[in-house]
Design an enzyme around this catalytic site. Sequence first.
Site, PDB file in Angstrom:
ATOM      1  N   LYS A   1     -26.442  -0.211 -10.869  1.00 43.46           N
ATOM      2  CA  LYS A   1     -25.688  -1.455 -10.718  1.00 43.46           C
ATOM      3  C   LYS A   1     -26.181  -2.457 -11.762  1.00 43.46           C
ATOM      4  O   LYS A   1     -25.850  -2.335 -12.926  1.00 43.46           O
ATOM      5  CB  LYS A   1     -25.824  -2.001  -9.286  1.00 43.46           C
ATOM      6  CG  LYS A   1     -24.995  -1.254  -8.258  1.00 43.46           C
ATOM      7  CD  LYS A   1     -25.552   0.095  -7.894  1.00 43.46           C
ATOM      8  CE  LYS A   1     -24.890   0.720  -6.700  1.00 43.46           C
ATOM      9  NZ  LYS A   1     -25.798   1.099  -5.646  1.00 43.46           N
TER      10      LYS A   1
ATOM     11  N   ASP B   1     -33.939  -5.293  -1.402  1.00 39.08           N
ATOM     12  CA  ASP B   1     -33.045  -4.338  -2.041  1.00 39.08           C
ATOM     13  C   ASP B   1     -32.445  -5.132  -3.200  1.00 39.08           C
ATOM     14  O   ASP B   1     -31.559  -5.964  -3.019  1.00 39.08           O
ATOM     15  CB  ASP B   1     -31.967  -3.877  -1.063  1.00 39.08           C
ATOM     16  CG  ASP B   1     -31.001  -2.899  -1.714  1.00 39.08           C
ATOM     17  OD1 ASP B   1     -30.912  -2.878  -2.960  1.00 39.08           O
ATOM     18  OD2 ASP B   1     -30.322  -2.156  -0.985  1.00 39.08           O
TER      19      ASP B   1
ATOM     20  N   TYR C   1     -43.882  15.208 -20.903  1.00 41.43           N
ATOM     21  CA  TYR C   1     -44.050  15.324 -19.458  1.00 41.43           C
ATOM     22  C   TYR C   1     -44.900  14.188 -18.913  1.00 41.43           C
ATOM     23  O   TYR C   1     -44.762  13.774 -17.777  1.00 41.43           O
ATOM     24  CB  TYR C   1     -44.687  16.676 -19.115  1.00 41.43           C
ATOM     25  CG  TYR C   1     -44.596  17.020 -17.653  1.00 41.43           C
ATOM     26  CD1 TYR C   1     -43.347  17.274 -17.072  1.00 41.43           C
ATOM     27  CD2 TYR C   1     -45.721  17.088 -16.857  1.00 41.43           C
ATOM     28  CE1 TYR C   1     -43.237  17.586 -15.739  1.00 41.43           C
ATOM     29  CE2 TYR C   1     -45.623  17.404 -15.501  1.00 41.43           C
ATOM     30  CZ  TYR C   1     -44.378  17.656 -14.954  1.00 41.43           C
ATOM     31  OH  TYR C   1     -44.271  17.969 -13.625  1.00 41.43           O
TER      32      TYR C   1
ATOM     33  N   PHE D   1     -27.171  -1.239   4.434  1.00 45.43           N
ATOM     34  CA  PHE D   1     -26.504  -0.409   3.428  1.00 45.43           C
ATOM     35  C   PHE D   1     -26.709   1.039   3.846  1.00 45.43           C
ATOM     36  O   PHE D   1     -27.751   1.390   4.398  1.00 45.43           O
ATOM     37  CB  PHE D   1     -27.047  -0.664   2.017  1.00 45.43           C
ATOM     38  CG  PHE D   1     -26.313   0.159   1.003  1.00 45.43           C
ATOM     39  CD1 PHE D   1     -25.019  -0.170   0.640  1.00 45.43           C
ATOM     40  CD2 PHE D   1     -26.882   1.295   0.467  1.00 45.43           C
ATOM     41  CE1 PHE D   1     -24.307   0.628  -0.243  1.00 45.43           C
ATOM     42  CE2 PHE D   1     -26.173   2.090  -0.427  1.00 45.43           C
ATOM     43  CZ  PHE D   1     -24.884   1.757  -0.788  1.00 45.43           C
ATOM     44  N   THR D   2     -25.709   1.879   3.574  1.00 50.30           N
ATOM     45  CA  THR D   2     -25.683   3.247   4.116  1.00 50.30           C
ATOM     46  C   THR D   2     -26.983   4.028   3.899  1.00 50.30           C
ATOM     47  O   THR D   2     -27.628   4.452   4.858  1.00 50.30           O
ATOM     48  CB  THR D   2     -24.504   4.034   3.504  1.00 50.30           C
ATOM     49  OG1 THR D   2     -24.556   3.863   2.088  1.00 50.30           O
ATOM     50  CG2 THR D   2     -23.181   3.511   4.015  1.00 50.30           C
TER      51      THR D   2
ATOM     52  N   ARG E   1     -12.435   0.892   2.962  1.00 50.97           N
ATOM     53  CA  ARG E   1     -13.649   0.570   3.699  1.00 50.97           C
ATOM     54  C   ARG E   1     -13.200   0.018   5.043  1.00 50.97           C
ATOM     55  O   ARG E   1     -13.027  -1.174   5.227  1.00 50.97           O
ATOM     56  CB  ARG E   1     -14.489  -0.466   2.927  1.00 50.97           C
ATOM     57  CG  ARG E   1     -15.434   0.180   1.936  1.00 50.97           C
ATOM     58  CD  ARG E   1     -16.614   0.767   2.651  1.00 50.97           C
ATOM     59  NE  ARG E   1     -16.898   2.140   2.254  1.00 50.97           N
ATOM     60  CZ  ARG E   1     -18.044   2.563   1.749  1.00 50.97           C
ATOM     61  NH1 ARG E   1     -19.003   1.728   1.498  1.00 50.97           N
ATOM     62  NH2 ARG E   1     -18.218   3.839   1.498  1.00 50.97           N
TER      63      ARG E   1
ATOM     64  N   PHE F   1     -14.609  10.234   5.147  1.00 46.43           N
ATOM     65  CA  PHE F   1     -13.789   9.543   4.143  1.00 46.43           C
ATOM     66  C   PHE F   1     -13.730  10.298   2.822  1.00 46.43           C
ATOM     67  O   PHE F   1     -12.790  10.167   2.061  1.00 46.43           O
ATOM     68  CB  PHE F   1     -14.314   8.114   3.911  1.00 46.43           C
ATOM     69  CG  PHE F   1     -15.724   8.043   3.405  1.00 46.43           C
ATOM     70  CD1 PHE F   1     -16.791   7.981   4.289  1.00 46.43           C
ATOM     71  CD2 PHE F   1     -15.982   8.046   2.039  1.00 46.43           C
ATOM     72  CE1 PHE F   1     -18.093   7.918   3.820  1.00 46.43           C
ATOM     73  CE2 PHE F   1     -17.277   7.975   1.564  1.00 46.43           C
ATOM     74  CZ  PHE F   1     -18.338   7.928   2.459  1.00 46.43           C
TER      75      PHE F   1
END
Length: 458
Positions: free
Chosen positions: A258, A215, A72, A124-125, A382, A449
Amino acid sequence: MKTYPAEPYRIKVVEMPNMLNREERIEAIQTAGYNTFQLKSEDCYIDLLTDSGTNAMSDRQWAGLMIGDEAYAGSRNWAHLEATVKEYYGFKHIVPTHQGRGAENILSKLMITPGTYVPGNMYFTTTRFHQEANGAQFRDIIIDEAHDSQIDLPFKGNIDLAKLQALIDEVGPDKIPYICLAVTVNMAGGQPVSMKNMRDVRELCDKYGLKVYYDCTRCVENAYFIKMREEGYADKTIKAIVKEMFSYADGATMSGKKDGLVNIGGFLATNDDELYTKAREMVVVYEGMPSYGGMTGRDMEAFAIGIKESCVFEYICHRVEQVAYLGDKLISAGVPVVQPIGGHGVFLDARKFLPHIPQEHLPAQSLAAHLYMESGVRAMERGVVSAGRNKDTGENHMPKLETVRLTIPRRVYTYAHMDIAADAIIKLYENRDSIRGLKFVYEPPMLRFFNARFDYVS
Ligand SMILES: *Cc1c(COP(=O)(O)O)cnc(C)c1O
């Protein structure tokens, strides 16, 4: 003729995908309401829906899972991850999170006050959501050319310094909690930012005492473009370039899914002692203790190893050039794509591909469905479907870019798979007149979407 590097890996474990025949694929896409999101992954031969969390791990990463220390507190894998991020990215403090958006949540909550502005090189979303949820307005300060699919520039993700200066003049530096600089820019098609631009942004921000947070989700892909395209970097290692990039930042949010070469994980990095102290407290309630932040010990071990592997030149060269291979093949055949080809995917320009289908009839959605029927390749819309409706007027947003995104998972597919995708797209392009538009038969009120269903317009 341009040559492409061979795969810099040997295959030790394979996954056998289903290879449905055409009748079965047509049945599958009809069942899915012509929405590739609703397809079962096992019905897709080549899955190019996303490059997020779809990475193939190396034998060393899999071995790393076995030395997961699930304590932990004080896990050795956390120590390894923390030391690796410090060594490779150069930040002073690291706070682990379950994935990139967990880091965005903490950064936004701690830095943003209502009535402020966060400028960024395109949105970015999830990043924008967290900024706005905490009361900031997002301002796009990317160069204008990034919004045009046909302008070929080496660093199309750059920040327009005049736009940044104009915002500073308009609202004052006190109203700008930080600048968000994405390397590379996902929504612009994976376009990189030059080192010079990062240096210039730093210089301008120093003049006003402004913070810059990156980012850094695809920072290694960005570093590769700098090495290949920017003067003075050809002989530098990827590791050195990544480190120099971050020397112009105050901190960063990272999605390990990524360029971290893992399936889950992320972190917030900062050089700010005070922010670090607060972030360590806050992470406990949203993610987990500051020595795991929502990741298991084994996840952190694989992530630490993935960061090191991602900076090996042969790896990143093959990764980016494999994407370019698919794009170049389509360009040679005259297929309209967003140019230049970015780091993580190829974007088909559906308006130019299907000029006979008006945007109300969802050309990109239809093209993605036909690509699946033709080949078993899954891509993503998109365009107008993803853009949704204006909250106030109820009208559809009509984005300039109406694209089908083919995102390439890292270390998963070979050039032969790229050929299958390219050949199917070229065949569809030759027979484009036979492709018809689609209409909604079910439109969910939010994030439409994902769950929407479609049928052909009559
Ligand atoms: C994926 C992504 C994120 C969010 O990361 P998650 O790990 O999916 O939460 C943030 N920014 C960019 C540019 C991304 O591509």
